[in-house]
Design a protein around this motif. Sequence first.
Motif, short mmCIF file in Angstrom:
data_model
loop_
_atom_site.label_atom_id
_atom_site.label_comp_id
_atom_site.label_asym_id
_atom_site.label_seq_id
_atom_site.Cartn_x
_atom_site.Cartn_y
_atom_site.Cartn_z
N ARG A 17 -13.96 1.41 3.26
CA ARG A 17 -13.17 1.80 4.43
C ARG A 17 -11.69 1.49 4.28
NH1 ARG A 17 -16.29 -0.87 9.25
NH2 ARG A 17 -16.15 -2.56 7.75
N GLY A 18 -11.33 0.67 3.29
CA GLY A 18 -9.94 0.36 3.05
C GLY A 18 -9.41 -0.84 3.80
N ASP A 19 -10.25 -1.48 4.62
CA ASP A 19 -9.77 -2.63 5.39
C ASP A 19 -10.21 -3.97 4.80
OD1 ASP A 19 -12.45 -2.40 5.97
OD2 ASP A 19 -12.22 -2.81 8.11
N LEU A 20 -10.91 -3.94 3.67
CA LEU A 20 -11.39 -5.16 3.01
C LEU A 20 -10.88 -5.20 1.57
CD1 LEU A 20 -13.37 -7.65 2.93
CD2 LEU A 20 -15.09 -6.04 2.08
N ALA A 21 -10.36 -6.35 1.17
CA ALA A 21 -9.93 -6.55 -0.22
C ALA A 21 -10.59 -7.82 -0.73
CB ALA A 21 -8.42 -6.66 -0.31
N LYS A 22 -11.05 -7.76 -1.98
CA LYS A 22 -11.64 -8.93 -2.64
C LYS A 22 -10.84 -9.20 -3.90
CE LYS A 22 -16.23 -7.86 -0.97
NZ LYS A 22 -17.58 -7.46 -1.34
N VAL A 23 -10.51 -10.47 -4.12
CA VAL A 23 -9.71 -10.88 -5.26
C VAL A 23 -10.55 -11.82 -6.12
CG1 VAL A 23 -7.59 -12.02 -6.00
CG2 VAL A 23 -7.61 -10.73 -3.86
N LEU A 38 -8.58 -6.74 7.17
CA LEU A 38 -7.54 -6.47 8.17
C LEU A 38 -8.18 -6.13 9.50
CD1 LEU A 38 -5.06 -4.24 6.12
CD2 LEU A 38 -4.83 -6.66 6.68
N ASP A 39 -7.63 -6.68 10.59
CA ASP A 39 -8.12 -6.36 11.92
C ASP A 39 -7.77 -4.92 12.29
OD1 ASP A 39 -9.18 -8.87 12.35
OD2 ASP A 39 -7.33 -9.64 13.23
N ARG A 40 -6.55 -4.51 11.90
CA ARG A 40 -6.09 -3.15 12.17
C ARG A 40 -5.50 -2.57 10.91
NH1 ARG A 40 -1.99 -4.16 16.73
NH2 ARG A 40 -1.86 -6.08 15.58
N GLY A 41 -5.63 -1.29 10.73
CA GLY A 41 -5.03 -0.60 9.60
C GLY A 41 -5.84 -0.73 8.33
N TYR A 62 2.65 -8.17 -0.52
CA TYR A 62 2.84 -7.17 0.55
C TYR A 62 1.52 -6.48 0.85
CZ TYR A 62 7.97 -7.25 0.62
OH TYR A 62 9.28 -7.60 0.77
N MET A 63 0.83 -6.05 -0.17
CA MET A 63 -0.40 -5.31 0.01
C MET A 63 -1.44 -6.14 0.77
SD MET A 63 -2.87 -3.50 -2.78
CE MET A 63 -3.52 -5.04 -3.41
N LEU A 64 -1.58 -7.41 0.42
CA LEU A 64 -2.58 -8.25 1.09
C LEU A 64 -2.19 -8.60 2.52
CD1 LEU A 64 -3.69 -10.60 -1.81
CD2 LEU A 64 -4.89 -8.63 -0.85
N GLU A 65 -0.93 -8.43 2.88
CA GLU A 65 -0.49 -8.62 4.27
C GLU A 65 -0.56 -7.33 5.07
OE1 GLU A 65 0.18 -11.38 5.95
OE2 GLU A 65 -0.41 -12.46 4.15
N GLY A 66 -0.97 -6.23 4.44
CA GLY A 66 -1.07 -4.95 5.14
C GLY A 66 0.25 -4.23 5.26
N ILE A 67 1.24 -4.62 4.47
CA ILE A 67 2.57 -3.99 4.48
C ILE A 67 2.59 -2.92 3.40
CG2 ILE A 67 5.04 -4.38 4.13
CD1 ILE A 67 4.52 -7.30 5.02
N ASP A 68 3.23 -1.80 3.70
CA ASP A 68 3.36 -0.74 2.70
C ASP A 68 4.28 -1.23 1.59
OD1 ASP A 68 3.64 1.53 1.20
OD2 ASP A 68 4.21 2.82 2.87
N TRP A 69 3.74 -1.65 0.48
CA TRP A 69 4.49 -2.26 -0.61
C TRP A 69 5.36 -1.25 -1.34
CZ3 TRP A 69 3.29 -0.16 -5.31
CH2 TRP A 69 2.08 0.51 -5.39
N ARG A 70 5.12 0.05 -1.14
CA ARG A 70 5.94 1.07 -1.81
C ARG A 70 7.31 1.18 -1.17
NH1 ARG A 70 1.64 5.58 -0.76
NH2 ARG A 70 1.93 4.51 1.20
#
Length: 82
Positions: A17-23, A38-41, A62-70
């Motif tokens: 779904r794009g709202d979960l990241a595993k490192v 992420l709760d949202r986005g 940036y990516m792990l904070e949900g910020i558009d890193w581009r």
Amino acid sequence: MKRDPHAGDLYIFRGRRGDLAKVLWHDGVGLSLYAKRLDRGKFIWPSAKEGAVSISAAQMAYMLEGIDWRNPQLTWRPKSAG
């Protein structure tokens, strides 16, 4: 991926779904798994042409904070708490 997992690299995987990241990270002693949802986005994910993409530490933060890193933008912050 033809990389050495013991070299200190971080391996980041995104959920469907794009709202979960595993490192995954090997610190020389053992393998650690970190997960963030992420709760949202959704996480802004780079497009992979060869199955793996290298990004900088700042882009990953940036990516792990949900910020558009581009294209990071300054956001509004409250002047006082409470």
